[in-house]
Design a protein around this motif. Structure first.
Motif, PDB file in Angstrom:
ATOM      1  N   GLU A 761     -65.821  10.808  58.499  1.00  0.00           N
ATOM      2  CA  GLU A 761     -66.330  10.983  59.852  1.00  0.00           C
ATOM      3  C   GLU A 761     -67.728  10.404  60.015  1.00  0.00           C
ATOM      4  O   GLU A 761     -68.037   9.792  61.046  1.00  0.00           O
ATOM      5  CB  GLU A 761     -66.331  12.463  60.211  1.00  0.00           C
ATOM      6  CG  GLU A 761     -66.667  12.729  61.655  1.00  0.00           C
ATOM      7  CD  GLU A 761     -66.317  14.159  62.063  1.00  0.00           C
ATOM      8  OE1 GLU A 761     -66.964  14.660  62.981  1.00  0.00           O
ATOM      9  OE2 GLU A 761     -65.406  14.751  61.453  1.00  0.00           O
ATOM     10  N   LYS A 765     -68.438   7.585  62.777  1.00  0.00           N
ATOM     11  CA  LYS A 765     -69.281   7.929  63.917  1.00  0.00           C
ATOM     12  C   LYS A 765     -70.482   7.007  63.996  1.00  0.00           C
ATOM     13  O   LYS A 765     -70.880   6.553  65.080  1.00  0.00           O
ATOM     14  CB  LYS A 765     -69.723   9.389  63.796  1.00  0.00           C
ATOM     15  CG  LYS A 765     -70.331   9.940  65.080  1.00  0.00           C
ATOM     16  CD  LYS A 765     -70.505  11.449  64.970  1.00  0.00           C
ATOM     17  CE  LYS A 765     -70.976  12.030  66.303  1.00  0.00           C
ATOM     18  NZ  LYS A 765     -71.113  13.508  66.237  1.00  0.00           N
ATOM     19  N   PHE A 769     -69.531   5.302  67.362  1.00  0.00           N
ATOM     20  CA  PHE A 769     -69.718   6.266  68.446  1.00  0.00           C
ATOM     21  C   PHE A 769     -71.135   6.822  68.582  1.00  0.00           C
ATOM     22  O   PHE A 769     -71.428   7.494  69.553  1.00  0.00           O
ATOM     23  CB  PHE A 769     -68.727   7.421  68.271  1.00  0.00           C
ATOM     24  CG  PHE A 769     -67.314   6.954  68.118  1.00  0.00           C
ATOM     25  CD1 PHE A 769     -66.669   6.291  69.158  1.00  0.00           C
ATOM     26  CD2 PHE A 769     -66.622   7.134  66.938  1.00  0.00           C
ATOM     27  CE1 PHE A 769     -65.382   5.835  69.021  1.00  0.00           C
ATOM     28  CE2 PHE A 769     -65.327   6.680  66.790  1.00  0.00           C
ATOM     29  CZ  PHE A 769     -64.693   6.022  67.838  1.00  0.00           C
ATOM     30  N   GLU A 770     -72.001   6.540  67.598  1.00  0.00           N
ATOM     31  CA  GLU A 770     -73.360   7.053  67.696  1.00  0.00           C
ATOM     32  C   GLU A 770     -74.056   6.432  68.906  1.00  0.00           C
ATOM     33  O   GLU A 770     -73.950   5.235  69.174  1.00  0.00           O
ATOM     34  CB  GLU A 770     -74.131   6.713  66.414  1.00  0.00           C
ATOM     35  CG  GLU A 770     -75.303   7.618  66.171  1.00  0.00           C
ATOM     36  CD  GLU A 770     -74.866   9.038  65.800  1.00  0.00           C
ATOM     37  OE1 GLU A 770     -74.824   9.888  66.725  1.00  0.00           O
ATOM     38  OE2 GLU A 770     -74.559   9.282  64.638  1.00  0.00           O
ATOM     39  N   TRP A 779     -65.401  12.541  71.547  1.00  0.00           N
ATOM     40  CA  TRP A 779     -65.532  12.068  70.168  1.00  0.00           C
ATOM     41  C   TRP A 779     -64.312  12.490  69.346  1.00  0.00           C
ATOM     42  O   TRP A 779     -63.744  11.706  68.569  1.00  0.00           O
ATOM     43  CB  TRP A 779     -66.828  12.600  69.559  1.00  0.00           C
ATOM     44  CG  TRP A 779     -66.854  12.662  68.049  1.00  0.00           C
ATOM     45  CD1 TRP A 779     -67.038  13.760  67.296  1.00  0.00           C
ATOM     46  CD2 TRP A 779     -66.708  11.569  67.156  1.00  0.00           C
ATOM     47  NE1 TRP A 779     -66.997  13.446  65.957  1.00  0.00           N
ATOM     48  CE2 TRP A 779     -66.796  12.090  65.855  1.00  0.00           C
ATOM     49  CE3 TRP A 779     -66.486  10.208  67.316  1.00  0.00           C
ATOM     50  CZ2 TRP A 779     -66.689  11.299  64.714  1.00  0.00           C
ATOM     51  CZ3 TRP A 779     -66.381   9.414  66.183  1.00  0.00           C
ATOM     52  CH2 TRP A 779     -66.486   9.956  64.908  1.00  0.00           C
ATOM     53  N   LYS A 783     -61.871   9.514  67.640  1.00  0.00           N
ATOM     54  CA  LYS A 783     -61.791   9.277  66.200  1.00  0.00           C
ATOM     55  C   LYS A 783     -60.374   9.381  65.662  1.00  0.00           C
ATOM     56  O   LYS A 783     -60.090   8.916  64.551  1.00  0.00           O
ATOM     57  CB  LYS A 783     -62.709  10.247  65.456  1.00  0.00           C
ATOM     58  CG  LYS A 783     -62.276  11.709  65.513  1.00  0.00           C
ATOM     59  CD  LYS A 783     -63.295  12.582  64.790  1.00  0.00           C
ATOM     60  CE  LYS A 783     -62.911  14.047  64.845  1.00  0.00           C
ATOM     61  NZ  LYS A 783     -63.917  14.908  64.163  1.00  0.00           N
TER      62      LYS A 783
END
Length: 1023
Positions: A761, A765, A769-770, A779, A783
């Motif tokens: 993860e 991330k 996605f950060e 989120w 994922k």
């Protein structure tokens, strides 16, 4: 003037009433003296006009005797169809009533003659085909002046239906008539109306015929006029009321019209009654009456007793248990008890006078039936297809009393034969349209007849009833239910569990689908007569004694909780969402022979009674098992040049659900006996780990129901000594087991399980996605795209399944193939730049600052591309459809979508598969990419690179079933959804590529940030 008056239609009603009540006369001439005279075309009242003519004395007597003189002389607006005295003399010389003179007529017979020939509105012939609205040229029938109380016959006990079904029969009829046929019943009979709805008058008029494309020769044949001087084979405009022709139409009177017929009009009975009275259809009538019952009617009783002096205190009406009738679909039996959804029902009530077709009105159409003569019944059941039914259900009979033998055939079987012969529309089934008449499988019913002349020759006679037409056939028309692969199941008393499951939803085929117990409608599915099936049928004895292992119980992972179910048939009449099969739970020891020993029951708490609701508890478990069982045992073959049945060079087949069926031993007998088959469960337990097990299923009886054999069929039926079952192992378990038993395939499982939902993860991330502004839920959803397996449990994207396992996240109730590369192949790919998990983690660690959540310039795009590439590499080894290493070759390629997508073309990237004898070849994107770098979706022979499946034992044809539970494993009662997969190891260093490598390497695709962005844009994960 008269023509103008005809066109005025119903306006005549007001004029006639005005003239008769006020003495006012009327004319259409401008200079006519309205105060002194009446139009010349108007006769006297109907009564006076008939009386004045002098040759309608019998009609006048009927009017006088029944008290209609005032109506016909002074008031009312009527249409009367009359016959002259000469016609009545002919009638009294020969009629079905046995009446030789007027004086012998009963009051009820007089009412039938007068009221049956009367309409309660004024109609000229031209307007008879118009329905109120007005809707022109569609009216076939009119409500007559008859009422239910005009004729309520008294039926002696011996004239009522007598049930000859023996009490020892396993599926006895409901004996609704017994109390009234009992010699001890008071009165030794009952007063009974044959339907209390108003009988209708049917007329055959040119306007309606033209509208519905009905020819004069159709009507001539239906009215049995062919070969007589009344035959109608030309276009001359003629009009008939039943078989009586209107010779003098539109005699205009002050209070209506009368039309003169060439014979006495006797309103026929309904179809059921005409079949009963016909001397050549007694056997079929008896079978029809098995679905009838006498219903007490309080209103009818009071009305009839007010008109007649009778000793009885009850008047009944005869109703048929049908899907449609005067009360809709009958819900209660004569005692007020629920009939239940599983009770056998006719398509419609053949005794329903006011019959109406769906989406139409009762005036526009009526029904039709194709009824076999007694001789046709005898030939069919003693010499033809029906012989096996008699042998099964009357095995000890000498067949000298066919009627008694027929009564032993259960209603749920006989109803299939009858419903196939019942058609909803007369307009659609006239002789000229015989090729458009469909059976219950929606196939042409009479395609065996080359032309209409041959078709007509197959009809012995035609009976015209007040609610339809009955064609008496010289031969029985075999119903699809008998000719299909489900026919032998329907016939055999030893396959009642399977038969119950196949027909569980029959009561909901036409309506109320949501309340069907199984919601599978198997009987309809198996009536696809253009398909080719192999239907395997576990016999009742095997289901009772060897049972069915419960996959839900295995999911809990506790061997002491493993169970199997003994399934036995029941005689319970199902009411509500129930399936009348008894399921009893037993403990199952994984490493022992499975048998239903009574010393290992789990008790009544772990069981399902025959009348348990299938929506909850172990009722849901029973329903799940029955559906699993039927789905596993139906194999759908190809057609044309493909395999249409079990072939000697093919051992692997797909069932209806996608679960594999394996032919372990082929049969050398025409009926298939001796064939040995297995499902995935048998493969699981028939192995070295359980050497004492022999769960294979043997064919003990076979039936050739193919078109080639019987002319009208759809495959083969094989009875098994025990049931096949799908595997209970999911993909996660099979991959893990393969990795443990054969270390050369361990790396693929490790990679797939490392991408299980929730793992890696931090890197994911950081790369994707950060700082993307996603909420926690967003989120969580995003994922999932990067997971091969979904997390087992609750929450977004999670799926409940067997403990310590997970389900393939992107499987969706379908069938799949997974190609598993060896460790050497993955190592080879890594040598060409395929990222590893370690390299991805190291790259993120080196280029991403966790504290301030920033990337070194140009590095984030590469991280995205690396992760995307590795996931796509894995997903491209998962594809739709199931392929097996087998004993035959393909001439071409089979194309399937992989789980890897191309965002630029918005498609899933295909793979191609080709069977070779004893082998399987796969062709990836490299074989389908042209010189311009475009995947064509087809193998380019110059680029074809065959990747071979391993032929080593234990490395191919591995079965898996990903099943999702309806609750956590320890509480689950049923399976929510499932997908089937077959797994194959690939040979050597072969692996599948979702794209042609750039410069021969994976990492060229992220050599620069721009290249990385382009790669992610094209191959980014979508689902």
């Amino acid at each position: 003037m008269k023509n103008r008056f005809c066109r005025m239609g119903k306006q005549l009603l007001g004029v006639a009433c005005l003239l008769s009540t006020c003495g006012v006369t009327y004319s259409c001439s401008d200079d006519y003296d309205l105060d002194e005279t009446k139009p010349s075309f108007l006769g006297q009242s109907i009564y006076d006009e008939l009386n004045a003519r002098g040759n309608f004395k019998t009609v006048i007597r009927l009017i006088d005797d029944l008290g209609y003189k005032d109506v016909m002389q002074k008031t009312g607006s009527k249409t009367l169809f009359v016959a002259n005295d000469e016609s009545y003399n002919q009638f009294f010389s020969s009629n079905s009533w046995g009446v030789n003179s007027y004086d012998q007529l009963s009051t009820n017979q007089k009412r039938l003659l007068l009221n049956g020939s009367m309409l309660n509105n004024a109609y000229v012939v031209e307007m008879l085909s118009t329905i109120q609205g007005p809707v022109k040229n569609l009216c076939l029938r009119q409500l007559s002046a008859l009422s239910a109380t005009d004729s309520v016959p008294f039926f002696k006990a011996e004239d009522l239906p007598h049930n000859l079904n023996k009490p020892t029969s396993e599926t006895p009829d409901k004996r609704f008539w017994d109390r009234y046929t009992n010699p001890g019943y008071p009165g030794k009979g009952i007063y009974m109306a044959l339907d209390k709805t108003t009988p209708m008058m049917t007329h055959f008029l040119q306007a309606q015929m033209n509208e519905k494309n009905i020819t004069p020769s159709d009507i001539s044949f239906i009215l049995n006029l062919d070969g007589t001087d009344k035959a109608w084979n030309d276009s001359k405009n003629r009009s008939f009321v039943y078989d009586a022709e209107i010779t003098t139409p539109d005699v205009t009177c002050l209070n209506g019209y009368f039309h003169v017929l060439d014979k006495v009009l006797v309103t026929p009975g309904n179809m059921a009654e005409e079949i009963r009275k016909n001397p050549d259809t007694k056997l079929f009538s008896a079978m029809l009456d098995r679905f009838s019952a006498p219903y007490y009617d309080a209103t009818l009783t009071e009305e009839y007793k007010a008109l007649h002096s009778i000793q009885a205190d009850s008047v009944f009406q005869k109703l048929y248990i049908a899907q449609r009738g005067q009360q809709g679909s009958l819900a209660k039996d004569p005692d007020g008890e629920d009939l239940g959804s599983s009770v056998s029902r006719l398509s419609y009530d053949p005794g329903w006078n006011a019959y109406s077709v769906d989406n139409s009105t009762k005036e526009q159409d009526m029904a039709a039936m194709f009824v076999p003569s007694d001789e046709a019944m005898r030939k069919y059941f003693l010499e033809g297809t029906g012989r096996s039914l008699i042998e099964n259900y009357a095995p000890n009979s000498d067949h000298s009393n066919l009627l008694e033998d027929l009564y032993q055939i259960p209603q749920n079987i006989m109803v299939k034969l009858i419903n196939n012969l019942m058609k909803e529309s007369f307009n659609s089934t006239v002789p000229s349209k015989y090729l458009s008449v469909m059976n219950t499988a929606q196939d042409q019913m009479f395609s065996q007849y080359p032309d209409v002349k041959d078709y007509k020759a197959a009809i012995e006679k035609v009976l015209v009833a007040n609610n339809g037409v009955v064609y008496v056939m010289k031969d029985m028309i075999t119903p699809p239910d008998f000719a299909s692969v489900s026919g032998p199941v329907l016939f055999d008393q030893g396959t009642r569990v399977m038969n119950t499951a196949i027909h569980a939803d029959d009561g909901h085929i036409t309506s109320d689908y949501a309340n069907a117990p199984l919601r599978k409608f198997y009987s309809t599915y198996l009536l696809a007569m253009q398909s080719n099936f192999s239907l395997f049928v576990p016999v009742d004895e095997g289901l009772a004694n060897t049972g069915y292992a419960d996959p839900v119980s295995f999911a809990a992972g506790n061997v002491t909780s493993y169970r199997y179910w003994s399934l036995t048939p029941s005689n319970v009449t199902a009411k509500g969402k129930v399936v009348p099969v008894v399921a009893k739970g037993y403990r199952y020891e994984r490493d022992a022979q499975m048998s239903a020993k009574t010393d290992r029951p789990l008790g009544t708490s772990t069981s399902s009674a025959a009348n348990d609701n299938v929506g909850s508890g172990f009722g849901a478990t029973k329903a799940q098992i029955l559906c699993d069982m039927v789905d596993q045992h139906i194999v759908v073959h190809g057609s044309g040049n493909g395999a249409e049945s079990i072939e000697p060079n093919q051992s692997y087949y797909l069932s209806r659900s996608g679960a594999p069926v394996v032919v372990v031993t082929h049969s050398n007998k025409s009926d298939g006996t001796g064939m040995v088959v297995e499902g995935g469960f048998q493969r699981d337990v028939n192995n070295d780990r359980y050497p004492n097990n022999n769960f294979s299923c043997s064919v003990i009886k076979g039936f050739d129901q193919s078109r080639a054999s019987i002319g009208y069929g759809n495959g083969h039926t094989y009875f098994l000594d025990r049931p096949m079952q799908p595997t209970i192992n999911n993909v996660f378990t099979v991959l893990k087991d393969l990795a443990e038993k054969d270390a050369e395939y361990s790396k693929f499982f490790e990679l797939c399980s490392s991408f299980e939902y929730g793992m890696n993860e931090d890197e994911l991330k950081a790369a994707f996605f950060e700082n993307a502004g996603l909420t926690d839920n967003q989120w969580t959803t995003e994922k999932q795209k990067y997971a091969i397996f979904a997390m087992n449990g609750s929450g977004v994207g999670a799926r409940l399944t067997a403990v310590n396992t997970s389900l393939v996240r992107f499987f969706n109730n379908y069938r799949y193939t997974i190609f598993v590369p060896t460790n050497d192949a993955i190592t080879q790919a890594e040598s060409l730049g395929l990222p590893t998990l370690e390299s991805i983690k190291a790259y993120v660690k080196d280029n991403y600052t966790d504290n301030n959540k920033t990337w070194k310039e140009g590095t984030q795009d590469k991280a995205k591309a690396m992760i995307t590439c590795l996931v796509d590499f894995l997903k491209y080894h998962f594809c739709d459809q199931s392929y097996f290493v087998d004993g035959y070759s393909d001439n071409g390629y089979n194309f399937s979508q992989s789980a890897c997508s191309d965002s630029k073309t918005n498609t899933f990237i295909p793979v191609a598969v080709r069977h070779k004898v004893g082998g399987l070849q796969v062709f990836d994107a490299r074989s389908m990419t042209n010189n311009a770098g475009v995947n064509t979706g087809a193998v380019i022979e110059g680029n074809a690179q065959a990747i071979n499946v391993s032929t080593e034992e234990g490395a191919h044809n591995l079965f898996a079933r990903d099943y999702e539970l309806n609750d956590e494993a320890t509480k689950a009662r049923s399976i929510k959804s499932s997908s089937y997969a077959v797994l194959h190891g690939l040979k050597g260093q072969d692996f599948l590529l979702f794209k042609t490598l750039t410069g021969g390497r994976f990492d060229k695709d992220w050599a620069t940030p721009a290249a990385a962005r382009a790669f992610v844009k094209k191959f980014g994960l979508k689902k």
